[in-house]
Design an enzyme around this catalytic site. Structure first.
Site, PDB file in Angstrom:
ATOM      1  N   GLY A  78      -7.436  -7.431   0.634  1.00  0.00           N
ATOM      2  CA  GLY A  78      -7.559  -8.192   1.866  1.00  0.00           C
ATOM      3  C   GLY A  78      -7.016  -9.598   1.746  1.00  0.00           C
ATOM      4  O   GLY A  78      -5.928  -9.823   1.222  1.00  0.00           O
ATOM      5  N   GLY A 116     -12.837  -3.975   1.382  1.00  0.00           N
ATOM      6  CA  GLY A 116     -14.187  -3.440   1.556  1.00  0.00           C
ATOM      7  C   GLY A 116     -14.546  -2.428   0.481  1.00  0.00           C
ATOM      8  O   GLY A 116     -15.666  -2.430  -0.050  1.00  0.00           O
ATOM      9  N   ARG A 130       0.816  -1.217   0.000  1.00  0.00           N
ATOM     10  CA  ARG A 130       0.000   0.000   0.000  1.00  0.00           C
ATOM     11  C   ARG A 130       0.851   1.269   0.000  1.00  0.00           C
ATOM     12  O   ARG A 130       0.393   2.309  -0.465  1.00  0.00           O
ATOM     13  CB  ARG A 130      -0.956  -0.011   1.197  1.00  0.00           C
ATOM     14  CG  ARG A 130      -2.181  -0.874   0.941  1.00  0.00           C
ATOM     15  CD  ARG A 130      -3.085  -0.926   2.135  1.00  0.00           C
ATOM     16  NE  ARG A 130      -4.429  -1.409   1.773  1.00  0.00           N
ATOM     17  CZ  ARG A 130      -5.397  -1.607   2.641  1.00  0.00           C
ATOM     18  NH1 ARG A 130      -5.195  -1.363   3.925  1.00  0.00           N
ATOM     19  NH2 ARG A 130      -6.574  -2.031   2.242  1.00  0.00           N
ATOM     20  N   LYS A 158     -18.642 -15.099   6.112  1.00  0.00           N
ATOM     21  CA  LYS A 158     -20.037 -14.751   6.379  1.00  0.00           C
ATOM     22  C   LYS A 158     -20.819 -14.289   5.175  1.00  0.00           C
ATOM     23  O   LYS A 158     -20.380 -13.422   4.426  1.00  0.00           O
ATOM     24  CB  LYS A 158     -20.078 -13.640   7.434  1.00  0.00           C
ATOM     25  CG  LYS A 158     -19.585 -14.097   8.787  1.00  0.00           C
ATOM     26  CD  LYS A 158     -19.669 -12.956   9.754  1.00  0.00           C
ATOM     27  CE  LYS A 158     -19.222 -13.371  11.140  1.00  0.00           C
ATOM     28  NZ  LYS A 158     -19.056 -12.203  12.001  1.00  0.00           N
TER      29      LYS A 158
HETATM   30  C1  3PG Z   1      -8.760  -1.600   4.957  1.00  0.00           C
HETATM   31  O1  3PG Z   1      -7.692  -2.070   5.339  1.00  0.00           O
HETATM   32  O2  3PG Z   1      -9.745  -2.305   4.683  1.00  0.00           O
HETATM   33  C2  3PG Z   1      -8.836  -0.121   4.784  1.00  0.00           C
HETATM   34  O3  3PG Z   1      -7.645   0.496   5.118  1.00  0.00           O
HETATM   35  C3  3PG Z   1      -9.992   0.433   5.587  1.00  0.00           C
HETATM   36  O4  3PG Z   1      -9.810   0.187   6.940  1.00  0.00           O
HETATM   37  P1  3PG Z   1     -11.079   0.105   7.894  1.00  0.00           P
HETATM   38  O5  3PG Z   1     -11.850  -1.117   7.481  1.00  0.00           O
HETATM   39  O6  3PG Z   1     -10.527   0.016   9.284  1.00  0.00           O
HETATM   40  O7  3PG Z   1     -11.884   1.361   7.679  1.00  0.00           O
HETATM   41 MG    MG Z   2     -11.472  -3.489   6.110  1.00  0.00          MG
END
Ligand code: 3PG
Ligand code: MG
Length: 376
Positions: A322, A345, A37, A175
């Protein structure tokens, strides 16, 4: 989607620019285990320096501290790495040390923009959060999408709006409840949606099957049935389960019931082969979420098979951030796909809604309203 670009900021000579980055990197103790990142933001940071900006200040959240300073989430390791990769770029302390960040508090926004002449959002991974540093600065400062954010939005929106077919989605993770929205949205655009991960057991339970001790969300069973009626979902035909006491593992055909005491933790070899076939025939592939508990070698085969199939696909391949990005990296395949999103997300929310709070904010910035004729 039209977003103001770096070029739309005008002459930056001698100017101060605030850049929201997503430097929420994985840490082990105080050590960064993956700096993707940080590296992903370099094109934007370097562009700004070369454009003559006198001062480039990055800001980010790290982890989820609860609105107060917390040593575990101090920015020092990130600052150190950033100094090596982009000398001269400053970095603020963790934005989430202040409760004003998540609350989008106007007083906090004012402190953020003080002394700044322009704002750049390159934090794709956080663009789904309507937090101060994401939606605040574009209310007053000339603003632009950074190169990373612009690329992510272009790739994901193109996939959503005009995919080459067949378009195969692959979703995993624990989930159904987390992914209900995105499953519905994906069903609108994909031809086939392969379901792995623990969430497959909620779908199986919805069909009246016994799933042993596997993870099920009983309150999602109705929603799962509804999604199943699309006719586009493919569930695992076999699963690898861990036996009572955690001593042994075995593969079960999912046409039969899973016995009491057994917990499904990966898709089986039959499923891996079937999913691989479907992925091979795809011209567009989107993958988010592991097929099983791949961190445990006993339950990694399903995720590895999917990762390899996606890597070998001749279609256009996109992997959501992720865990699935971590899995690709673990199997050494990160360079074999067309796009690995830096946002987990955020990529799912963009696929679901076609927009994000951070993108709306950029389109409403003063310079965007002038050049693009309106907030949208
Ligand atoms: C992530 O790692 O999904 C983003 O940096 C957002 O982080 P957060 O879900 O804690 O808002
Ligand atoms: Mg997240």
């Amino acid at each position: 989607m039209e977003l103001p670009q770096l070029e739309d900021l005008g002459d930056l000579t001698g100017k101060a620019v605030l850049v929201r980055t997503d430097f929420n990197v994985p840490l082990d103790g105080g050590r960064i285990t993956d700096d993707l990142r940080i590296r992903a933001a370099l094109p934007t940071l370097q562009w700004l320096q070369q454009a003559g900006a006198a001062k480039v200040t990055a800001c980010s959240h790290l982890g989820r501290p609860k609105g107060a300073p917390d040593d575990r989430w101090a920015m020092d390791p990130v600052r150190e790495r950033l100094a090596q990769l982009a000398p001269g770029v400053e970095l603020m302390e963790n934005l989430r040390f202040d409760p004003g960040e998540e609350a989008d508090d106007p007083a906090f926004v004012e402190r953020l923009v003080a002394g700044q002449d322009a704002y750049v959002n390159d934090a794709f991974g956080a663009a789904h959060r309507a937090h101060a540093s994401i939606v605040g600065p574009p209310r007053t400062l000339p603003s632009a999408a950074g190169r990373l954010l612009a690329k992510e939005v272009e790739v994901l929106c193109r996939m959503r709006e005009d995919p080459a077919r067949p378009f195969v989605g692959i979703l995993g993770g624990a989930k159904v409840s987390d992914k209900l929205g995105v499953i519905s949205a994906l069903l609108e655009v994909v031809d086939t949606l392969l379901i792995g991960g623990a969430m497959c057991f909620t779908f199986m339970a919805a069909q009246g099957k016994a799933v042993g001790d596997s993870l099920v969300e009983p309150e999602q069973v109705d929603a799962a049935l509804q999604l199943w009626s699309s006719g586009k979902l493919v569930l695992p035909s076999d699963v690898v389960a861990l036996g009572p006491g955690g001593s042994s593992q075995r593969t079960f055909d999912t046409r039969a019931d899973l016995p009491e005491g057994w917990r499904g933790l990966d898709v089986g070899p039959g499923t891996a082969a079937e999913f691989t076939d479907v992925i091979e025939g795809a011209r567009t592939v989107f993958w988010n979420g592991p097929m099983g508990v791949f961190e445990d070698e006993r339950f990694a085969a399903g995720t590895r098979a999917v990762a390899e199939a996606v890597a070998q696909s001749r279609g256009f391949t996109v992997v959501g951030g992720g865990d699935s990005a971590a899995a690709l990296a673990r199997f050494g395949l990160a360079d074999e796909v067309d796009h690995v999103s830096t946002g987990g997300g955020a990529s799912l929310e963009l696929l679901e809604h076609g927009d994000l709070p951070g993108l709306e904010a950029l389109r409403g910035a003063p310079n965007a309203r002038q050049t693009m004729g309106g907030g949208r």
